[in-house]
Enzyme design. Structure first.
Site, PDB file in Angstrom:
ATOM      1  CG  HIS A  13      42.552 -97.611  35.962  1.00 21.89           C
ATOM      2  ND1 HIS A  13      41.814 -96.713  36.713  1.00 21.89           N
ATOM      3  CD2 HIS A  13      42.402 -97.207  34.673  1.00 21.89           C
ATOM      4  CE1 HIS A  13      41.260 -95.825  35.918  1.00 21.89           C
ATOM      5  NE2 HIS A  13      41.610 -96.091  34.658  1.00 21.89           N
ATOM      6  CG  HIS A  15      41.123 -97.020  29.614  1.00 21.95           C
ATOM      7  ND1 HIS A  15      39.831 -96.577  29.769  1.00 21.95           N
ATOM      8  CD2 HIS A  15      41.834 -96.451  30.619  1.00 21.95           C
ATOM      9  CE1 HIS A  15      39.769 -95.773  30.829  1.00 21.95           C
ATOM     10  NE2 HIS A  15      40.971 -95.681  31.362  1.00 21.95           N
ATOM     11  CE  LYS A  99      37.048 -94.624  36.852  1.00 19.66           C
ATOM     12  NZ  LYS A  99      37.974 -94.727  35.757  1.00 19.66           N
ATOM     13  CG  HIS A 136      38.319 -89.754  36.673  1.00 23.36           C
ATOM     14  ND1 HIS A 136      39.144 -90.147  35.656  1.00 23.36           N
ATOM     15  CD2 HIS A 136      38.528 -88.426  36.838  1.00 23.36           C
ATOM     16  CE1 HIS A 136      39.830 -89.086  35.225  1.00 23.36           C
ATOM     17  NE2 HIS A 136      39.454 -88.041  35.914  1.00 23.36           N
ATOM     18  CG  HIS A 174      43.659 -92.406  37.402  1.00 26.38           C
ATOM     19  ND1 HIS A 174      42.935 -91.391  37.974  1.00 26.38           N
ATOM     20  CD2 HIS A 174      42.867 -92.914  36.423  1.00 26.38           C
ATOM     21  CE1 HIS A 174      41.771 -91.295  37.363  1.00 26.38           C
ATOM     22  NE2 HIS A 174      41.702 -92.207  36.424  1.00 26.38           N
ATOM     23  CG  ASP A 247      44.292 -94.286  33.309  1.00 18.28           C
ATOM     24  OD1 ASP A 247      43.355 -94.857  32.710  1.00 18.28           O
ATOM     25  OD2 ASP A 247      44.329 -93.057  33.476  1.00 18.28           O
TER      26      ASP A 247
HETATM   27  O1  DOR Z   1      44.033 -90.111  30.354  1.00 17.18           O
HETATM   28  C1  DOR Z   1      42.999 -90.739  30.452  1.00 17.18           C
HETATM   29  N1  DOR Z   1      42.537 -91.506  29.443  1.00 17.18           N
HETATM   30  N2  DOR Z   1      42.302 -90.651  31.585  1.00 17.18           N
HETATM   31  C2  DOR Z   1      41.096 -91.211  31.720  1.00 17.18           C
HETATM   32  O2  DOR Z   1      40.515 -91.066  32.769  1.00 17.18           O
HETATM   33  C3  DOR Z   1      40.457 -91.917  30.591  1.00 17.18           C
HETATM   34  C4  DOR Z   1      41.445 -92.404  29.643  1.00 17.18           C
HETATM   35  C5  DOR Z   1      40.861 -92.861  28.316  1.00 17.18           C
HETATM   36  O3  DOR Z   1      39.858 -93.572  28.323  1.00 17.18           O
HETATM   37  O4  DOR Z   1      41.422 -92.513  27.273  1.00 17.18           O
HETATM   38 ZN    ZN Z   2      41.398 -94.752  33.169  1.00 16.84          ZN
END
Ligand code: DOR
Ligand code: ZN
Length: 345
Positions: A13, A15, A99, A136, A174, A247
Site C-alpha cells: 500500500h 502513494h 481500490k 479504505h 491500513h 500507506d
Molecule cells: O492518510 C492518508 N493519506 N490516508 C489515505 O487514505 C490517503 C493518503 C493520501 O493519499 O494522502
Molecule cells: Zn493510502
C-alpha cells in the site's frame, strides 16, 4: 542479535503521486522494496487500465538508474466503473487490484464510491477474475465520530459486502482498530489486511498530547493504545492474513503544517526500519520476514522476491526533511528522531 537478513520486502500500500513529487519520493521505496501496490488517488484518479499503464511508465521512468523495483498498479473504483474495465485490467497483467475509496473518506477520494450498491456487477467481476478489492474501510457519515468510522464500516459495509460476494478477495487496508484486527483474523482466507508502521508504533497521544503534531495526522486516524496493542498482536501473531503496507503518503511540508492540514504520514525512507522497531517492541523480530516479505505475495498469488536485505543494529537519525517539489520540503515521520535498526546499503 545484531543483524537480520530477510527476503526483500514489498509494500502492499503506497502513494507515489505523479510528476515532480513522484521523482522526489520513488527512490526511497525502490531502495527498500522489491515491489509496491501503487495507490490510484491521483488528480484525476487512475480509473482505467489505459491510465494505469501510462502511470506505470511514468513510475518506471522516474526510478533511479539500475533499480529493479516493480510497481504493481491499481484502479480507482467509481460508481460507474464498468465490469468490462475489470476484464481489461485482469488481461493487462500489470493491474493487480482495484481500490475502493468511500467518496469523501480521504485525500483525493471525491470521485470515490457513493454507495457500494452501484458497484455490484463490477465487484462480482472482481470475484470472478480473482482480483483483490482493496478497501479504505471508513464510513464517511459526518454524524459518525472519526474514531469510530472504521468499526462502523465493518458492520455497515464490509459484512454486507462479503455476504453478497463470499468469494471476493478483500484487503482491508491500513487497519487501525481492535475490531478490524479481530474481524480479519476470524474471516475466511480470502480476507486479509495491511497494517502501517505508524499504526503499530504510535497511538493518538503521539499526535495530540503535548502539542498537535500534523505529521502524525493520517487517515484512518491514530487510535487509542488498546487498538495499537491489538494491531501489534495481529502483525506478530504469525497469521498469514496480515502484511506490510506502509500507506506512505507524501504531502509538502506546507500542506501538512496548515490550518487545514492534509492526511498522510511519510514513512517510505525508513519503512522497514520502522516495522523492525515495532516488531522488536513485541520481541518478535523472527516474525518480521513473514509479515514484510512472504504473506503479501502469497495473498496476491505472486512469487516472493528472489533477493534479500539485511538490517543491522545501528542507531541512526532520520533527516529533518527531504527535498520535494520546487521550493518545498517533505518531512518524514520521526524526523530528527533515532531508530535502532538500519537497512544495509
Ligand atoms: O492518510 C492518508 N493519506 N490516508 C489515505 O487514505 C490517503 C493518503 C493520501 O493519499 O494522502
Ligand atoms: Zn493510502
Amino acid at each position: 542479535m545484531d543483524a537480520i537478513t530477510l527476503t526483500r520486502p514489498d509494500d502492499w500500500h503506497l502513494h507515489l503521486r505523479d510528476d515532480e513529487a513522484l521523482s522526489a519520493v520513488v527512490g526511497h521505496t525502490a531502495t527498500q522494496m522489491g515491489r509496491a501496490i501503487i495507490m490510484p488517488n491521483l488528480k484525476p484518479p487512475v480509473t482505467t487500465t489505459a491510465q494505469a499503464l501510462a502511470y506505470r511508465q511514468r513510475i518506471l521512468a522516474a526510478l533511479p538508474e539500475g533499480s529493479a523495483f516493480e510497481p504493481l498498479m491499481t484502479l480507482y473504483l467509481t460508481d460507474t466503473t464498468p465490469p468490462e474495465e475489470i476484464e481489461r485490467a485482469a488481461e493487462s497483467g500489470v493491474v493487480k487490484a482495484v481500490k475502493l475509496y468511500p467518496a469523501g473518506a480521504t485525500t483525493n477520494s471525491a470521485s470515490g464510491v457513493t454507495d457500494i450498491a452501484h458497484c455490484d456487477d463490477t465487484i462480482a467481476m472482481l470475484a470472478k477474475v480473482g482480483m483483490p478489492l482493496l478497501v479504505h474501510g471508513e464510513v464517511t457519515d459526518h454524524e459518525i465520530d472519526i474514531f469510530d468510522r472504521e468499526a462502523v464500516f465493518i458492520e455497515q459495509v464490509m459484512k454486507p459486502l462479503l455476504a453478497r460476494h463470499p468469494n471476493l478477495k478483500v484487503v482491508f487496508e491500513h487497519i487501525t482498530t481492535q475490531q478490524a484486527a479481530e474481524f480479519v483474523a476470524a474471516a475466511p482466507d480470502n480476507i486479509a489486511a495491511t497494517i502501517t508502521a505508524h499504526h503499530l508504533l504510535f497511538n493518538r497521544n503521539k499526535m495530540l498530547a503535548s502539542g498537535i503534531r500534523p505529521h502524525y495526522y493520517c487517515l484512518p486516524i491514530l487510535k487509542r493504545e488498546q487498538h495499537r496493542q491489538a494491531l501489534l498482536k495481529a502483525a506478530t501473531s504469525g497469521s498469514a492474513k496480515f502484511f506490510l503496507g506502509t500507506d506512505s503518503a507524501p504531502h509538502a511540508q506546507g500542506d501538512k503544517e496548515s490550518s487545514c492540514g492534509c492526511a498522510g504520514a511519510y514513512t517510505a525512507p525508513a519503512a522497514i526500519e520502522l516495522y523492525a522497531a515495532a516488531f522488536e517492541e513485541m520481541d518478535a523480530l523472527d516474525k518480521l520476514e513473514a509479515f514484510a516479505s512472504l504473506n503479501g505475495p502469497r495473498f496476491y498469488g505472486l512469487p516472493t522476491n528472489a533477493d534479500s536485505v539485511t538490517l543491522e543494529r545501528r542507531s541512526w537519525s532520520l533527516p529533518a526533511h527531504y527535498p520535494y517539489t520546487a521550493g518545498q520540503h517533505i518531512i518524514p515521520l520521526m524526523a530528527g528522531e533515532s531508530l535502532a535498526w538500519k537497512l544495509k546499503a
